[in-house]
Design a protein around this motif. Sequence first.
Motif, PDB file in Angstrom:
ATOM      1  N   CYS A 102      10.073   4.140  -3.124  1.00 44.66           N
ATOM      2  CA  CYS A 102       9.012   4.707  -2.284  1.00 44.66           C
ATOM      3  C   CYS A 102       9.317   6.157  -1.915  1.00 44.66           C
ATOM      4  O   CYS A 102       8.416   7.012  -1.913  1.00 44.66           O
ATOM      5  CB  CYS A 102       8.845   3.869  -1.013  1.00 44.66           C
ATOM      6  SG  CYS A 102       8.085   2.262  -1.289  1.00 44.66           S
ATOM      7  N   ALA A 103      10.582   6.437  -1.618  1.00 41.94           N
ATOM      8  CA  ALA A 103      10.972   7.802  -1.250  1.00 41.94           C
ATOM      9  C   ALA A 103      10.737   8.766  -2.406  1.00 41.94           C
ATOM     10  O   ALA A 103      10.246   9.894  -2.211  1.00 41.94           O
ATOM     11  CB  ALA A 103      12.441   7.824  -0.824  1.00 41.94           C
ATOM     12  N   ILE A 104      11.051   8.325  -3.629  1.00 43.31           N
ATOM     13  CA  ILE A 104      10.831   9.176  -4.806  1.00 43.31           C
ATOM     14  C   ILE A 104       9.349   9.460  -5.006  1.00 43.31           C
ATOM     15  O   ILE A 104       8.933  10.607  -5.212  1.00 43.31           O
ATOM     16  CB  ILE A 104      11.434   8.509  -6.063  1.00 43.31           C
ATOM     17  CG1 ILE A 104      12.965   8.453  -5.957  1.00 43.31           C
ATOM     18  CG2 ILE A 104      11.017   9.267  -7.325  1.00 43.31           C
ATOM     19  CD1 ILE A 104      13.620   7.612  -7.038  1.00 43.31           C
ATOM     20  N   SER A 105       8.524   8.410  -4.923  1.00 41.68           N
ATOM     21  CA  SER A 105       7.093   8.590  -5.168  1.00 41.68           C
ATOM     22  C   SER A 105       6.435   9.421  -4.069  1.00 41.68           C
ATOM     23  O   SER A 105       5.571  10.263  -4.357  1.00 41.68           O
ATOM     24  CB  SER A 105       6.399   7.229  -5.299  1.00 41.68           C
ATOM     25  OG  SER A 105       6.566   6.464  -4.121  1.00 41.68           O
ATOM     26  N   TRP A 106       6.834   9.216  -2.818  1.00 42.74           N
ATOM     27  CA  TRP A 106       6.257  10.014  -1.735  1.00 42.74           C
ATOM     28  C   TRP A 106       6.717  11.472  -1.804  1.00 42.74           C
ATOM     29  O   TRP A 106       5.971  12.383  -1.429  1.00 42.74           O
ATOM     30  CB  TRP A 106       6.603   9.400  -0.375  1.00 42.74           C
ATOM     31  CG  TRP A 106       5.655   8.289  -0.007  1.00 42.74           C
ATOM     32  CD1 TRP A 106       5.832   6.944  -0.178  1.00 42.74           C
ATOM     33  CD2 TRP A 106       4.346   8.439   0.568  1.00 42.74           C
ATOM     34  NE1 TRP A 106       4.737   6.245   0.253  1.00 42.74           N
ATOM     35  CE2 TRP A 106       3.805   7.134   0.721  1.00 42.74           C
ATOM     36  CE3 TRP A 106       3.586   9.534   0.958  1.00 42.74           C
ATOM     37  CZ2 TRP A 106       2.540   6.910   1.254  1.00 42.74           C
ATOM     38  CZ3 TRP A 106       2.317   9.317   1.491  1.00 42.74           C
ATOM     39  CH2 TRP A 106       1.809   8.023   1.639  1.00 42.74           C
ATOM     40  N   SER A 107       7.931  11.673  -2.288  1.00 45.33           N
ATOM     41  CA  SER A 107       8.416  13.051  -2.470  1.00 45.33           C
ATOM     42  C   SER A 107       7.597  13.769  -3.533  1.00 45.33           C
ATOM     43  O   SER A 107       7.239  14.949  -3.382  1.00 45.33           O
ATOM     44  CB  SER A 107       9.896  13.043  -2.878  1.00 45.33           C
ATOM     45  OG  SER A 107      10.693  12.480  -1.853  1.00 45.33           O
ATOM     46  N   GLY A 121       1.821  -1.386  -5.846  1.00 46.64           N
ATOM     47  CA  GLY A 121       2.876  -1.663  -4.875  1.00 46.64           C
ATOM     48  C   GLY A 121       3.480  -3.035  -5.066  1.00 46.64           C
ATOM     49  O   GLY A 121       4.698  -3.228  -4.937  1.00 46.64           O
ATOM     50  N   PHE A 122       2.634  -4.014  -5.399  1.00 44.46           N
ATOM     51  CA  PHE A 122       3.112  -5.364  -5.694  1.00 44.46           C
ATOM     52  C   PHE A 122       4.024  -5.344  -6.916  1.00 44.46           C
ATOM     53  O   PHE A 122       5.055  -6.022  -6.961  1.00 44.46           O
ATOM     54  CB  PHE A 122       1.917  -6.283  -5.924  1.00 44.46           C
ATOM     55  CG  PHE A 122       2.259  -7.733  -6.108  1.00 44.46           C
ATOM     56  CD1 PHE A 122       2.839  -8.466  -5.091  1.00 44.46           C
ATOM     57  CD2 PHE A 122       1.980  -8.372  -7.310  1.00 44.46           C
ATOM     58  CE1 PHE A 122       3.141  -9.813  -5.252  1.00 44.46           C
ATOM     59  CE2 PHE A 122       2.279  -9.715  -7.492  1.00 44.46           C
ATOM     60  CZ  PHE A 122       2.863 -10.443  -6.456  1.00 44.46           C
ATOM     61  N   ALA A 124      -2.516   8.009  -6.013  1.00 38.42           N
ATOM     62  CA  ALA A 124      -3.043   9.335  -5.676  1.00 38.42           C
ATOM     63  C   ALA A 124      -2.716  10.353  -6.762  1.00 38.42           C
ATOM     64  O   ALA A 124      -3.576  11.144  -7.179  1.00 38.42           O
ATOM     65  CB  ALA A 124      -2.477   9.788  -4.330  1.00 38.42           C
ATOM     66  N   LEU A 125      -1.487  10.350  -7.241  1.00 45.37           N
ATOM     67  CA  LEU A 125      -1.065  11.326  -8.243  1.00 45.37           C
ATOM     68  C   LEU A 125      -1.821  11.162  -9.561  1.00 45.37           C
ATOM     69  O   LEU A 125      -2.078  12.141 -10.273  1.00 45.37           O
ATOM     70  CB  LEU A 125       0.441  11.206  -8.486  1.00 45.37           C
ATOM     71  CG  LEU A 125       1.345  11.723  -7.364  1.00 45.37           C
ATOM     72  CD1 LEU A 125       2.784  11.264  -7.575  1.00 45.37           C
ATOM     73  CD2 LEU A 125       1.283  13.254  -7.277  1.00 45.37           C
ATOM     74  N   LEU A 132       0.819  -1.211   0.000  1.00 45.55           N
ATOM     75  CA  LEU A 132       0.000   0.000   0.000  1.00 45.55           C
ATOM     76  C   LEU A 132       0.855   1.265   0.000  1.00 45.55           C
ATOM     77  O   LEU A 132       0.612   2.201  -0.768  1.00 45.55           O
ATOM     78  CB  LEU A 132      -0.921   0.009   1.223  1.00 45.55           C
ATOM     79  CG  LEU A 132      -2.257  -0.720   1.101  1.00 45.55           C
ATOM     80  CD1 LEU A 132      -2.959  -0.766   2.453  1.00 45.55           C
ATOM     81  CD2 LEU A 132      -3.149  -0.040   0.071  1.00 45.55           C
ATOM     82  N   LEU A 133       1.863   1.298   0.860  1.00 47.42           N
ATOM     83  CA  LEU A 133       2.735   2.469   0.948  1.00 47.42           C
ATOM     84  C   LEU A 133       3.508   2.687  -0.343  1.00 47.42           C
ATOM     85  O   LEU A 133       3.753   3.830  -0.742  1.00 47.42           O
ATOM     86  CB  LEU A 133       3.717   2.296   2.121  1.00 47.42           C
ATOM     87  CG  LEU A 133       3.113   2.437   3.524  1.00 47.42           C
ATOM     88  CD1 LEU A 133       4.133   2.034   4.584  1.00 47.42           C
ATOM     89  CD2 LEU A 133       2.645   3.869   3.756  1.00 47.42           C
ATOM     90  N   ALA A 134       3.884   1.591  -0.983  1.00 51.60           N
ATOM     91  CA  ALA A 134       4.633   1.718  -2.239  1.00 51.60           C
ATOM     92  C   ALA A 134       3.748   2.217  -3.377  1.00 51.60           C
ATOM     93  O   ALA A 134       4.182   3.005  -4.220  1.00 51.60           O
ATOM     94  CB  ALA A 134       5.257   0.371  -2.603  1.00 51.60           C
ATOM     95  N   GLY A 135       2.496   1.768  -3.407  1.00 56.87           N
ATOM     96  CA  GLY A 135       1.631   2.102  -4.526  1.00 56.87           C
ATOM     97  C   GLY A 135       0.749   3.314  -4.337  1.00 56.87           C
ATOM     98  O   GLY A 135       0.288   3.916  -5.321  1.00 56.87           O
TER      99      GLY A 135
END
Length: 669
Positions: free
Chosen positions: A77-82, A49-50, A24-25, A16-19
């Motif tokens: 994950c850091a790139i996508s959350w940024s 995320g999978f 959202a974007l 979930l956190l990865a995807g």
Amino acid sequence: MFEILSVSTIIVLLFLLAGAPITALSFLNKRANYPISWITFLAISIVIGFGISGFSIASAYGFLGINNYFLIMICLCAISWSLLFLFRKEIKKPYKDKNTLSFILPPIFLSLFFVRSQWDPNMEPIIRSGPGPDVSQNLMAAQIAQELGNTWTSASNNLINTLNVGNLGQAAVDIFRIPSFKELAGYDYLVFGGRWGLTVFYNQLIRLIGPQAIMWEIGVILFTSLVSLSLVFFACSKLVTKSNAISCGISLSLTSNVSLLYQYYNGGISQIFGMIGISGILLTLILINESDAFIKNRLQKLGIYLLATGSWIGSAITYVDATFIIILLLLVLMVITIFTARQLCAKIFNYLILPGFIAMLLMPNFVYSILASLGYRSDAASGTGTTSGSWKTPSQLMGIFNVFSITNESQSKFTFYLSIMISALIVIFVASRLLKDRKQLLVANLGQSSVIVIAIGLILSMYSGNRSDYIYNKVTNYVAPFLVFSVLILISLGFKGKVRNSIAKAMLVLVPITTIGSSLLFENKFYKSTDTVIIPNLYSNLITNAALQEYLKSNNYLQPYRAAYSFSGILGAEYWITKAPNDMKLDSRVANELRIFCFIGDQNCIPKTEKITNPELEKFGIVEYKSSLSTSDFQKLSVQERYNYNFDSIGMSRSEIPSKFMGGNPYIN
């Protein structure tokens, strides 16, 4: 129980956190024309995320090193959350569905019930599986993955050197001559089998948590997979029907398929894990079909591309055989659709087939590994697998009626003919909807395509080398979700927004009840059966005991040909040198002592030779005996003599060995 549920929850949250940022974007942007619900948001996020996890595995094991998986995952994950933080003002919340939570809980609670077989009355994790060897092979491959090589290339070279052959093709032929059946499992799954998605993933979990985590794998992967599938199938159904109750029924029907559970407990661990990616392909099809708004908006169009790409990556890298079956399904679907709705066919090609090619470009080393062993895999496909006892009808493989058991049993004539009638009715019903339901033409076409692919699987099985139902069962298991979904969706159209069609209403209640009842009966039988293999939690302490692990690894062993001994490699006794097909190359093990390995109390293991006293090992219910031959002497025996010596030394009656297990590679013998 706590360990299994905790790790499973963490894995689902990881996906979930990865995807979530990508979902959202693309789907929750304020400029998006078509809003999505929170359940659809969760489903898309899990699948993406999978796929990100699969890409991280492909990058790590393909190029950067297996132990870099989590590092790659964290960076992505850091790139996508940024990016999400940067554009946070452009994002809106998913809309809330009234009472959706209440209807999604039943499939999740049912998943929890199915996992109960993987802990004992004290809630301690155990291993409970069917008698087939594939479960132990999955676990051993996860245990040893990083020891075989840091990447696929290094593992392939190590295999060639171990067997002292000239190329990978010859290594495939000689792979069963490796003296360690744990190494054999690892090389088989990673070098030739393409099962990186689960094997590498769980290997890294073991590295993170500790070696005892191998005892949790069956429960962890089952619960993770069923919860993920419950959410995705519910979201697919809700997008079409707009009904929580119908979506709940469809999700229950798909996740409680007794055929799927049977396959899982008999070795299909990678298969069910990879179905998260397959469910994403179904979700992509529904998004393509349900609203042109998704395709008109550039960001949501990109989201569909990313969802499809993630689905292909996650499915292929976890269990590529299933992906080939789904490719066949989509090809048949496109052939049918091109005659009924060319515009829809073009959408499927643009938004589902093209992302498949993108997925291939994103994991080149994995694709190369599949192509490099394609000839061997093709030859082995007709020789692998065993019959499940009796040929099942398509409706039975869809989960209607429990005819599955741990042992081979025949089904009653009444059940068989009734199932044939139900299967025929399904085919007629789906075919009739092609002409009537123009609004759901994709769903009707998908159902008809599923029937055709199942028929192809049946024909291939009937004319396979060993004429077993293995290929047919395998094909049907992966196509069944598409067929069941199509049938139930087409039935639900009888509502037309209101409960007017009593027959449709009855069917939508009856199918979930039948599939759940069948799965509960099977689960209860599996839970109580004396034919299941149970590895108690006590062995967690043996697995974490470095001194005993080194001791067991230092010896060569004779063992009874019984299902429980397939798990001896997990416990540390990986050099079972009389295991079929029994012509292992033992040059590297000649100096190691040959002993007999028995579980205390096993009446099939009653050697006449002197017992070797080892109190530390006996605490775990394991006893050793001396062998009358040294490893050097044993090496000189023929294959038949090796089998006979093992039977005689163990104290078992000699039995006839099938010719395919008399040396060589049983997959291609």
